[in-house]
Design an enzyme around this catalytic site. Structure first.
Site, PDB file in Angstrom:
ATOM      1  N   SER A   6       0.814  -1.218   0.000  1.00 47.46           N
ATOM      2  CA  SER A   6       0.000   0.000   0.000  1.00 47.46           C
ATOM      3  C   SER A   6       0.846   1.267   0.000  1.00 47.46           C
ATOM      4  O   SER A   6       0.327   2.350   0.207  1.00 47.46           O
ATOM      5  CB  SER A   6      -0.875  -0.001   1.248  1.00 47.46           C
ATOM      6  OG  SER A   6      -0.044   0.032   2.394  1.00 47.46           O
TER       7      SER A   6
ATOM      8  N   ARG B 207       1.660  -2.200  12.968  1.00 43.15           N
ATOM      9  CA  ARG B 207       2.760  -3.169  12.830  1.00 43.15           C
ATOM     10  C   ARG B 207       2.873  -3.646  11.381  1.00 43.15           C
ATOM     11  O   ARG B 207       2.729  -4.841  11.074  1.00 43.15           O
ATOM     12  CB  ARG B 207       2.567  -4.381  13.739  1.00 43.15           C
ATOM     13  CG  ARG B 207       2.666  -4.064  15.225  1.00 43.15           C
ATOM     14  CD  ARG B 207       2.490  -5.302  16.062  1.00 43.15           C
ATOM     15  NE  ARG B 207       3.581  -6.253  15.867  1.00 43.15           N
ATOM     16  CZ  ARG B 207       4.712  -6.264  16.546  1.00 43.15           C
ATOM     17  NH1 ARG B 207       4.932  -5.334  17.468  1.00 43.15           N
ATOM     18  NH2 ARG B 207       5.642  -7.155  16.316  1.00 43.15           N
TER      19      ARG B 207
ATOM     20  N   TYR C 112      -1.156 -15.108   2.048  1.00 40.83           N
ATOM     21  CA  TYR C 112      -2.159 -14.134   1.615  1.00 40.83           C
ATOM     22  C   TYR C 112      -3.218 -14.866   0.829  1.00 40.83           C
ATOM     23  O   TYR C 112      -2.903 -15.661  -0.049  1.00 40.83           O
ATOM     24  CB  TYR C 112      -1.453 -13.166   0.664  1.00 40.83           C
ATOM     25  CG  TYR C 112      -1.750 -11.727   0.915  1.00 40.83           C
ATOM     26  CD1 TYR C 112      -0.974 -10.986   1.779  1.00 40.83           C
ATOM     27  CD2 TYR C 112      -2.811 -11.102   0.273  1.00 40.83           C
ATOM     28  CE1 TYR C 112      -1.242  -9.640   1.994  1.00 40.83           C
ATOM     29  CE2 TYR C 112      -3.084  -9.761   0.489  1.00 40.83           C
ATOM     30  CZ  TYR C 112      -2.296  -9.041   1.351  1.00 40.83           C
ATOM     31  OH  TYR C 112      -2.556  -7.723   1.566  1.00 40.83           O
TER      32      TYR C 112
END
Lengths: 651, 582
Positions: free
Chosen positions: B228, B241, B502
């Site tokens: 991002s 974090r 993911y």
């Protein structure tokens, strides 16, 4: 609704009234065998659909995977440290154990069996009827998930037939957990091994290494989708025709890969195998009377050739709906409990998991029971046992028709041809079982000797009669699961002090507890069973329920009397065991002396004419009674240290 | 306030108000039905993607005929009027802090990028939004704002880049006080660079790409590159974090941070020196990192920097199946020779990546592609529906990179891996920046989806991936989703003791009465499956409000109590009332 059934059966909803259950049609699988060449059948192209996640593996690679597995290596390390043995030696020992155990499935052997068994089954059975929808469900299940096949166990034929059916329908062949006793049959043992059997020792309680090899072997096959695993929940062949209390050891092993997240799901498939006539019929009766089980030998098997000359009627195999372990465990077992220890280190399952496995075992056996095809003869046998003096044929027919209606209303899976007159149906059963029932002068009675034969002692006569009665009882026992709950209620209604529901339940619950080893009664389900019994008896108008009370209806007498009579041999048998234990003077009774002594006690009562119930001689009943008394804490088991033999001391 | 800051304080002018990223960049199917990516910002921008349509229709069972367009503009009248505490606003003005209750700005800061948040905006549904936006310009501004908020019992919600995917930015429905969004975007200066100690001191509102660009100008980088980074802020990284793609060289945020300054209702918390490690009780940085805006506002951070690497090289490896790929990554981690980044995509993602291949410019390239495919599937016998790809990024001085590259490819070869070229690798990383745009395209055609992540010990990676993917498929089916969902995963980070995984999950919701509810249930069950298989609640997205229900299970009752007691001490009146985490 069957499609949805697959998804939801996983929950094993016991509330469903078994009478309303839709059952699949059965087709004769031998028909095709009678029309086309067996050799071609045996040699045909065999290409079963396999598990979608299958990691292709040769038998030898499987061996390596088990021996090198983290789990086994861990235990080998432990054992080697504990007994100070070199690691290599323990490793060798593990390899040896695995070789003794492992199957060596070969298609060639399977084809040989396919040929021979085609011949044998066609000779033995008129037809072998299979629910093909169930086979299709199984085929789908095998592709989607690792599958565990759980057939009922009544005969040696069971697992031969299972593999034969799967081969015939082009399904993946199972690997089968078999008792070590087969191994003593040299050639046959090896043949079975090559057709997918693997052998486990009957008892290996404390042997850590053996347990590790065994459980890792089974789990490796399961995880990789190597083949469907097949074993018998009941642990051994039931000699009585009743289902046996399930053993949970292997079920624990096969469910663990799911708990540990090693597979997405596992499907358990109950299979109900029922016989018109069991090959081992009189053999079982003799075993129950104390003639030891013949050791399995190849030559013994050859002697069994005479069996081939007889007619064993029809055999039924019903593949139940797969039960998803994931659905069973949903909301009951927290899989994350295994997060904090490497999964190859053995961990005792949590109480919830243990309870779940135990419960699943009972439910699966009940599913087996419920899908067991019952033949009209089982009803005839039941009536004949209740009328030891015989019955006029028309009366028998009339009562059989009545009992048929009752059984159907209780949800029995009864295979009674609708189109045929009752006379013909009863007649067919009597003809097939002419060794057990005799028709003479329009009267039917059990085929037991009236007077001693030449040179026969009274004891031998009683023994002969008992063989007849127990053989016959093994057919009656097949339908007991249909009637057991209402039967317990019928007796409770008679013994309760009032018709108040709670009092009746108290009596019901007592009987339920006493007989929890005798019949498949799921632990903790006595209230449910009581409700089911009330529902069924209400449905057939034998009792009337109000808010507070439960009473016999006006026309309920016949039904209740029949049901009470059904339990009578068991009540009498248990009473005899209690009488014996009360009279036994020896303070410390060794366990292995109990059965012969109890049998002898019962025999004396029979000879004296005070006991008419031959079933009291059955060692199965005696053992179950003892187990119940131990559970009820009327008897305690004490371990005597020096001999390590458990001993009973009466309270 | 300079004019530069005014434009910056209105990001809604250049960014979508109801989707991901820049307004000028989006996927669409043109009149010929070809996929296209608009704009000029990315390597893929302006390109035609010939295979996208077929992949899209085949994967989701959708048709381009069935569209679900978003509400084109924000209906300002649907925005609830602000609940303002007048004296608070007055005193802010006196203190010289910029503030606004312009509805567009408030809506823009009322959400992150969870599916349900974007889905609602596309339908024009506006829920609870902040009542006021304030733009502190520096640490001292924040101190004033927090003091005033305490004085007037106003609820403060820090806002950085707005890229949260944990419902962290949603205003709690039960909040009755005035909610003030504290936008850190104006605190975006690099205050100093210390070349002796290789550290940089930055205001926490700086956006990732700006920080890297400015440092690069001085010949340095932080090396922290979360996917991002175009939009997310330094303060946000600290508060959640965060983890960066190149953590193997540079470390995750907790390894990069040397010093943090945070303003809390109790006052300012910071350490007294910049020593590289301390034994002074539990590290107070660890109360701050991951606090998700519940304790205060991070205003300034000292971070480690590194000289820019001399050489970068992408790479890729094809494996015959996912299992071999995971074994290879595990071995790379065991030998501690992971490149700056190494990621392993499963087969579905590999095919997805192919669908995003731009039109090839020459016959020669397409011929080469055909040859490669032939070599891999026919000559090497890889099954096209099993093979999977790892993408690699090496950094450092040239010689070492080449040496390192050889080491990794040698390991890969032991697991049946074949080098598959730099180009595939580079495309893989580019995709991580455009993939978020793809969800908006899906939502134009009845497809909704999301990604989520976890971390898991090595020995459970395969089981977890398989079980979670299958759980998603099964839950979708049981909830009436007509077409099998897109359920795929990749391993994105390697550690000594495990990996980060993911998942992408999307499905066609045509025919569903309440697609969002179905989506949320499936995501919930997927998370349950992750936890049951030994995965963590989150590797780097954080907990927010989306995953709060599992916190007790995740950190134990005592652990939760510890965190609660810190909150009680630092912020007894719940001024930082976003209700994340606890």
């Amino acid at each position: 609704s069957t499609r949805r059934g697959i998804a939801t059966t996983g929950r094993l909803n016991p509330k469903v009234n078994p009478g309303l259950k839709k059952r699949d049609e059965l087709e004769d699988m031998l028909e095709e065998r009678r029309r086309s060449s067996d050799a071609r059948h045996a040699l045909r192209c065999y290409a079963p659909a396999v598990y979608k996640g299958l990691a292709p593996r040769e038998v030898s690679a499987l061996r390596g995977a088990v021996l090198q597995s983290d789990a086994l290596q861990h235990v080998i390390g432990q054992v080697s440290a504990e007994c100070g043995e070199r690691r290599e030696l323990v490793q060798e020992e593990a390899a040896h154990l695995l070789d003794e155990m492992a199957h060596r499935l070969r298609l060639g052997t399977v084809r040989f069996f396919a040929y021979v068994l085609s011949k044998v089954f066609k000779t033995l059975f008129r037809s072998v009827r299979v629910n093909e929808e169930g086979v299709q469900r199984l085929q789908q299940a095998i592709q989607d998930h690792p599958v565990v096949l759980l057939p009922s166990h009544r005969s040696y034929m069971d697992f031969l037939m299972m593999s034969y059916i799967l081969y015939t329908y082009d399904l993946a062949l199972p690997v089968i957990a078999a008792g070590m006793d087969f191994m003593s049959m040299k050639v046959v043992g090896e043949m079975l091994r090559m057709s997918g059997a693997f052998f486990i020792r009957r008892s290996f309680g404390g042997d850590k290494l053996y347990w590790a090899v065994f459980s890792e072997y089974v789990k490796t096959m399961l995880r990789t989708g190597y083949a469907p695993i097949e074993f018998f929940l009941e642990g051994t062949r039931s000699r009585t025709g009743k289902s046996l209390t399930p053993k949970t050891g292997l079920l624990n092993i096969v469910m663990e890969p799911f708990f540990k997240g090693e597979v997405f799901d596992i499907h358990l498939v109950p299979v109900s195998i029922s016989y018109d006539r069991i090959l081992e019929e009189s053999l079982y009766a003799r075993e129950l009377l104390g003639v030891p089980k013949p050791k399995e030998t190849t030559s013994g098997l050859l002697k069994a050739r005479q069996i081939l000359r007889e007619d064993y009627g029809v055999m039924h195999v019903y593949f139940g709906h797969p039960v998803s372990v994931r659905s069973l465990a949903q909301g009951r077992v927290k899989r994350s409990q295994y997060n904090l220890v490497p999964r190859h280190i053995p961990q005792r399952p949590c109480l919830a998991a243990q309870a779940l496995v135990g419960e699943a075992a009972f439910r699966l056996v009940r599913l087996q029971e419920q899908a067991m095809v019952l033949r009209p003869w089982t009803l005839v046998a039941t009536l004949l046992l209740q009328n030891p003096d015989g019955m006029d044929l028309p009366v028998l027919e009339e009562q059989a028709a009545w009992l048929r209606r009752l059984a159907l209303s209780f949800g029995a899976f009864l295979d009674w041809p609708d189109c045929k007159p009752c006379r013909e149906v009863v007649g067919a059963g009597l003809a097939l079982h002419k060794n057990l029932a005799r028709v003479s002068g329009g009267r039917v009675r059990l085929a037991v000797a009236e007077t001693p034969g030449v040179g026969q002692t009274a004891e031998e006569l009683a023994f002969d009669r008992a063989v007849g009665v127990l053989s016959c009882a093994s057919y009656r026992n097949q339908i007991l699961h249909v009637f057991i709950r209402p039967a317990l209620l019928s007796v409770a209604l008679r013994t309760a002090n009032s018709s108040r529901k709670d009092e009746v339940y108290t009596c019901f619950n007592f009987l339920w507890t006493v007989f929890s080893n005798e019949f498949i009664l799921c632990p903790g389900a006595s209230v449910q069973d009581f409700e089911e019994a009330c529902y069924l008896l209400g449905k057939c108008c034998a009792v009337q329920e109000s808010q507070q009370d439960i009473v016999m209806s006006e026309g309920g007498h016949a039904t209740l009397a029949f049901l009470r009579a059904l339990l009578d041999p068991f009540l009498q048998g248990y009473q005899v065991v209690c009488q014996y234990l009360c009279k036994e003077t020896e303070e410390n009774l060794r366990e292995n002396k109990f059965v012969p002594a109890a049998r002898n006690f019962a025999l004396q009562l029979i000879l004296a004419g005070t006991l008419k119930c031959y079933e009291a001689l059955s060692s199965d009943l005696q053992k179950n009674a003892l187990a119940a008394l131990v559970q009820l804490e009327a008897v305690t088991k004490v371990k005597v240290i020096p001999t390590q033999k458990p001993v009973h001391a009466r309270l | 306030i300079t004019s530069h800051h005014i434009t910056d304080s209105k990001p809604q002018d250049i960014m979508k108000w109801n989707g991901w990223g820049y307004s000028d960049s989006r996927f669409l199917f043109n009149k010929k039905g070809q996929g296209e990516f608009t704009g000029k910002r990315y390597r893929l921008s302006g390109m035609i993607l010939p295979s996208l349509k077929d992949w899209f229709e085949a994967t989701f069972g959708t048709s381009l005929q069935h569209k679900t367009p978003a509400t084109p503009t924000l209906n300002v009248s649907a925005v609830p009027p602000p609940n303002l505490v007048e004296p608070f606003v007055e005193e802010l003005k006196v203190a010289g802090v910029a503030a606004s209750h312009d509805p567009e700005g408030r809506v823009f800061r009322s959400h992150g990028h969870c599916l349900h948040e974007i889905f609602a905006l596309r339908e024009g549904r506006i829920g609870r939004v902040p009542d006021l936006v304030v733009w502190p310009n520096c640490h001292n501004d924040v101190v004033k704002i927090v003091e005033l908020a305490c004085k007037y019992n106003v609820c403060l919600m820090p806002y950085g880049g707005g890229t949260s995917v944990s419902s962290a930015l949603e205003c709690p429905l039960e909040e009755t006080r005035s909610v003030v969004s504290l936008d850190t975007s104006q605190m975006n200066r690099i205050l100093w660079i210390d070349e002796k100690n290789l550290t940089v001191h930055v205001e926490a509102g700086i956006i990732g790409q700006d920080l890297e660009r400015q440092l690069n100008e001085s010949g340095y980088c932080t090396g922290h590159e979360p996917d991002s980074m175009e939009f997310s802020s330094l303060g946000g990284w600290v508060a959640t974090r965060a983890s960066g793609m190149k953590k193997n060289i540079y470390g995750n945020i907790e390894d990069l941070v040397v010093h943090i300054k945070m303003v809390t209702p109790r006052g300012v918390i910071e350490k007294s020196c910049q020593g590289p490690r301390m034994s002074t009780g539990p590290d107070i940085h660890h109360f701050i990192m991951g606090s998700e805006g519940t304790l205060g506002v991070v205003t300034e951070v000292t971070m480690k920097i590194r000289p820019l690497p001399e050489y970068q090289k992408y790479g890729s490896i094809v494996f015959p199946n996912f299992q071999q790929g995971v074994s290879c990554l595990r071995e790379v981690a065991r030998q501690r020779c992971a490149p700056a980044s190494i990621r392993l995509m499963d087969n579905e993602q590999f095919q997805f990546g192919h669908a995003l291949k731009p039109q090839v410019s020459s016959i020669f390239t397409s011929f080469l592609d055909g040859l490669k495919k032939f070599y891999i599937t026919k000559f090497k016998g890889f099954e096209p529906h099993h093979l999977c790809v790892a993408t690699l990024l090496f950094e450092g001085d040239r010689e070492k990179v080449l040496q390192h590259e050889k080491q990794v490819y040698d390991i890969a070869a032991k697991f049946g891996g074949l080098a598959a070229g730099e180009d595939n690798g580079q495309r893989g990383y580019m995709l991580t920046f455009v993939i978020a745009y793809l969800r908006d395209l899906g939502m134009d055609y009845y497809v909704i989806g999301e990604s989520f992540e976890t971390s898991v010990p090595w020995d459970r990676v395969l089981d977890l991936c398989r079980n979670v993917k299958e759980r998603i498929v099964r839950e979708c089916k049981e909830r009436g989703v007509q077409f099998p969902p897109f359920s795929t995963c990749r391993v994105t980070q390697t550690y000594d003791a495990g990996a980060c995984v993911y998942f992408y999950f999307a499905f066609n919701y045509r025919g569903l009465a309440d697609p969002l509810h179905v989506y949320e249930r499936v995501e919930h069950e997927a998370r349950e499956e992750i936890l049951a298989n030994g995965g963590s609640l989150s590797h780097h997205h954080g907990v927010g409000k989306l995953r709060k229900e599992w916190m007790r299970e995740a950190v134990s009752t005592v652990g939760l109590g510890m965190l609660q007691s810190v909150k009680e001490y630092v912020d007894p009146n719940n001024i930082f009332g976003n209700r994340n985490l606890l």
